[in-house]
Design a protein around this motif. Structure first.
Motif, short mmCIF file in Angstrom:
data_model
loop_
_atom_site.label_atom_id
_atom_site.label_comp_id
_atom_site.label_asym_id
_atom_site.label_seq_id
_atom_site.Cartn_x
_atom_site.Cartn_y
_atom_site.Cartn_z
N HIS A 209 -85.98 -18.99 -29.96
CA HIS A 209 -85.95 -18.80 -31.40
C HIS A 209 -84.64 -19.34 -31.96
O HIS A 209 -83.56 -18.82 -31.64
CB HIS A 209 -86.09 -17.30 -31.72
N HIS A 210 -84.74 -20.38 -32.76
CA HIS A 210 -83.60 -21.01 -33.43
C HIS A 210 -82.68 -21.79 -32.48
O HIS A 210 -82.31 -22.91 -32.76
CB HIS A 210 -82.77 -19.99 -34.22
N GLN A 211 -82.30 -21.16 -31.38
CA GLN A 211 -81.43 -21.84 -30.44
C GLN A 211 -82.00 -21.70 -29.03
O GLN A 211 -82.56 -20.66 -28.68
CB GLN A 211 -80.01 -21.26 -30.47
N HIS A 212 -81.82 -22.78 -28.23
CA HIS A 212 -82.28 -22.74 -26.85
C HIS A 212 -81.55 -21.63 -26.10
O HIS A 212 -80.33 -21.55 -26.11
CB HIS A 212 -82.03 -24.09 -26.17
N GLY A 213 -82.35 -20.76 -25.48
CA GLY A 213 -81.77 -19.64 -24.76
C GLY A 213 -81.93 -18.32 -25.47
O GLY A 213 -81.78 -17.25 -24.86
N THR A 214 -82.23 -18.38 -26.78
CA THR A 214 -82.48 -17.15 -27.54
C THR A 214 -83.97 -16.86 -27.51
O THR A 214 -84.76 -17.61 -28.10
CB THR A 214 -82.02 -17.29 -29.00
N PRO A 215 -84.39 -15.81 -26.81
CA PRO A 215 -85.84 -15.59 -26.62
C PRO A 215 -86.58 -15.42 -27.93
O PRO A 215 -86.06 -14.85 -28.89
CB PRO A 215 -85.89 -14.30 -25.78
N TRP A 216 -87.80 -15.91 -27.94
CA TRP A 216 -88.71 -15.67 -29.06
C TRP A 216 -89.35 -14.32 -28.84
O TRP A 216 -90.08 -14.10 -27.88
CB TRP A 216 -89.77 -16.77 -29.11
N ASN A 217 -89.11 -13.39 -29.73
CA ASN A 217 -89.62 -12.04 -29.61
C ASN A 217 -90.84 -11.91 -30.50
O ASN A 217 -90.73 -11.73 -31.71
CB ASN A 217 -88.54 -11.02 -30.00
N THR A 218 -92.02 -12.00 -29.88
CA THR A 218 -93.25 -11.99 -30.68
C THR A 218 -93.47 -10.65 -31.36
O THR A 218 -94.08 -10.59 -32.42
CB THR A 218 -94.47 -12.29 -29.77
N THR A 219 -92.96 -9.59 -30.80
CA THR A 219 -93.18 -8.26 -31.40
C THR A 219 -92.34 -8.07 -32.65
O THR A 219 -92.63 -7.22 -33.47
CB THR A 219 -92.83 -7.15 -30.39
#
Length: 222
Positions: A209-219
């Motif tokens: 999310h936004h930056q590589h390495g920042t997990p995308w939190n679907t919840t």
């Protein structure tokens, strides 16, 4: 009547199949696959990729040689060779513009702007040594369209690596064309094996999310 799959279902059902039944494709199936392939997106609508259909025993045996003995060309009735055309931007594209005019997609002002911008973009790619890369991308997108469409038809495919480019070019008659490149080989036929999905890593491992390495939190998404 054959049940058809949605695009999402075709994506989830598609597997890479290496072994095929000795059963030919229906001409209508192959024609439809090729018609869908050319609908794939292409940078600046240059359509800088082409497809060579290999469906004879001699041609497929040549690809066996070019692929180091892989089984797909030996068994599949058809192998498509996707060719990237990195230098096609230098050619006359008036037919592309004429078609866009007839379809009401582009007006004269847009065509003039688009043509100039396309040339400038390609010249920049040339300066950075990226012409081949961009053409290969376009060819790979077309190959993906074929694989999903074939899955929807109940057919199997295999995107093939591990080939010798010089040998593949010789088989399809372009061994003297340094301006062309081989992007991918795709075998198509009726599967002789059932391949189970090996699974994919969790999205948290590969979607950011936004930056590589920042997990995308679907919840956390609304």
């Amino acid at each position: 009547m054959m049940n058809t799959l949605s695009v999402a279902e075709a994506i989830r059902h598609r597997r890479t199949v290496r072994h095929y039944l000795p059963e030919p494709l229906q001409p209508s199936q192959l024609s439809e696959l090729l018609a869908l392939a050319v609908q794939a997106p292409t940078s600046w609508n240059l359509q800088d990729r082409s497809i060579v259909v290999i469906d004879t025993a001699e041609g497929r045996q040549g690809l066996v040689w070019a692929t180091g003995g892989q089984p797909q060309p030996q068994e599949a009735p058809v192998v498509l060779v996707f060719v990237a055309e990195p230098e096609s931007w230098r050619e006359d594209h008036s037919d592309v513009y004429d078609q866009a005019r007839r379809n009401g997609a582009w007006n004269e002002e847009f065509i003039a702007m688009f043509s100039a911008a396309s040339q400038a973009f390609q010249q920049d790619l040339q300066a950075r040594g990226l012409l081949r890369e961009y053409a290969v991308k376009d060819a790979m997108i077309a190959a993906t369209y074929v694989m999903l469409a074939a899955t929807e038809m109940g057919l199997a495919t295999s995107p093939m690596n591990g080939w010798d480019e010089a040998k593949v070019k010789k088989i399809i008659g372009i061994d003297d064309r340094d301006d062309l490149a081989i992007a991918l080989l795709v075998s198509i036929g009726h599967p002789a094996e059932e391949r189970r999905h090996p699974g994919r890593r969790p999205m948290e491992r590969t979607i950011f999310h936004h930056q590589h390495g920042t997990p995308w939190n679907t919840t956390a998404q609304g």
